[in-house]
Write an enzyme that holds these catalytic residues in place. Structure first.
Site, PDB file in Angstrom:
ATOM      1  N   GLY A  13       0.807  -1.218   0.000  1.00  0.00           N
ATOM      2  CA  GLY A  13       0.000   0.000   0.000  1.00  0.00           C
ATOM      3  C   GLY A  13       0.836   1.263   0.000  1.00  0.00           C
ATOM      4  N   TYR A  14       0.166   2.398   0.022  1.00  0.00           N
ATOM      5  CA  TYR A  14       0.812   3.713  -0.037  1.00  0.00           C
ATOM      6  C   TYR A  14       1.819   3.891   1.092  1.00  0.00           C
ATOM      7  CZ  TYR A  14       1.205   8.838   0.160  1.00  0.00           C
ATOM      8  OH  TYR A  14       1.668  10.129   0.211  1.00  0.00           O
ATOM      9  N   GLY A  16       2.576   1.250   3.367  1.00  0.00           N
ATOM     10  CA  GLY A  16       3.267  -0.013   3.582  1.00  0.00           C
ATOM     11  C   GLY A  16       4.538  -0.173   2.778  1.00  0.00           C
ATOM     12  N   LYS A 138     -11.539   2.779  15.054  1.00  0.00           N
ATOM     13  CA  LYS A 138     -10.129   2.775  15.444  1.00  0.00           C
ATOM     14  C   LYS A 138      -9.988   2.682  16.961  1.00  0.00           C
ATOM     15  CE  LYS A 138      -8.011   5.131  11.482  1.00  0.00           C
ATOM     16  NZ  LYS A 138      -7.205   6.278  11.036  1.00  0.00           N
TER      17      LYS A 138
END
Length: 290
Positions: A13-14, A16, A138
């Site tokens: 991902g962006y 990761g 969250k």
């Protein structure tokens, strides 16, 4: 000093992919979870293979397969989750909750960094619907981590430069506007002061960001100021994703939710913890968009 074994979940991902590269650069034995659900996504597969070529070890496990996930976690000292926010929304246990359960059972993890990286949810109990769901879920994950007595670090990075700087904080675009710019309220609320990542020279208001772009580009933009009530009204009769986005932008640019509190004793500022790390200033970052 012995390096920690780092397992990255969501490594393509962006965020990761950057964490994987940073872990490798720091010399940590780096494991990247490779999920069978990758299917025919050739771009993600090629990225995983490039990590392998750089020295990372690919560990195959599905977040839906508890035993395999426990086995993967058992090979690491530190687990960093960089899964997309879409994984927070589920009627059943979210994928991150399943990761927490695996970490709890493995019992060997010295540090878990869950996928947050945005606004601090503990400060957002007043958030508008429907975007409030992001923060509520969250917090549910935080409570699960703490109930399981898992050593953890929460990272709040607030406004990422790639999503908020070059577009001058405009919604639904990543490129700088060429003629006009929408300014939220008076545009003076600071938006880049963060809880754990607070680089001093990047603490900027929307007006600051606009001024920097005008200086770099030599182009003066027409400023169209949007009152708060008009901005909130723009979410009416739009899709869920837009309503969430408008709500989050309202809290950031009108309320100043990123800067209206001080870091407490349970927090720390990253650039003070790691003064040797040189961060990119906004001016330098924006030059690539000229």
């Amino acid at each position: 000093m012995e390096k920690s074994r780092v397992l990255v979940v969501g490594g393509t991902g962006y965020i990761g992919r950057r964490i994987v590269r940073a872990s490798l650069a720091q010399g940590h034995p780096t494991l990247v979870l490779m999920r069978p659900e990758i299917g025919l996504d050739i771009d993600k597969l090629q990225m995983l293979l490039s990590f392998k070529a750089q020295g990372a070890r690919l560990v195959e496990a599905s977040l839906e397969d508890h035993a395999a996930l426990v086995a993967a976690v058992a090979q690491a000292d530190v687990v960093i989750s960089a899964m997309s926010g879409v994984h927070f929304r589920s009627h059943n246990l979210s994928l991150q909750h399943k990761l927490v359960e695996a970490i709890k059972e493995a019992g060997n993890i010295k540090r878990f960094v869950p996928s947050e990286f945005g606004m601090d949810p503990s400060k957002m109990g007043h958030a508008l619907e429907p975007g409030r769901v992001t923060f509520d879920e969250k917090m549910d994950l935080r409570w699960a981590i703490e109930d399981a007595n898992i050593p953890h670090t929460y990272v709040s990075a607030n406004c990422f430069a790639g999503y908020f700087c070059p577009n001058l904080c405009q919604m639904r675009t990543l490129l700088p506007p060429k003629e006009k710019v929408h300014v939220y309220g008076d545009g003076n609320v600071k938006v880049n002061k963060t809880i754990y990542l607070r680089p001093h020279e990047n603490i900027l208001s929307q007006n600051d960001v606009i001024a920097k772009w005008e200086k770099l580009s030599g182009n003066v933009l027409e400023k169209i100021h949007i009152p708060a009530d008009e901005f909130l009204a723009s979410m009416k009769d739009t899709d869920f994703a837009n309503q969430v986005g408008v709500g989050h932008y309202y809290h950031i640019f009108y309320e100043g939710c990123l800067t209206n509190f001080e870091i407490g004793e349970d927090g720390a500022e990253a650039t003070l913890l790691y003064p040797e790390v040189q961060y990119t200033r906004v001016d330098e970052y924006m030059k690539r968009y000229l």
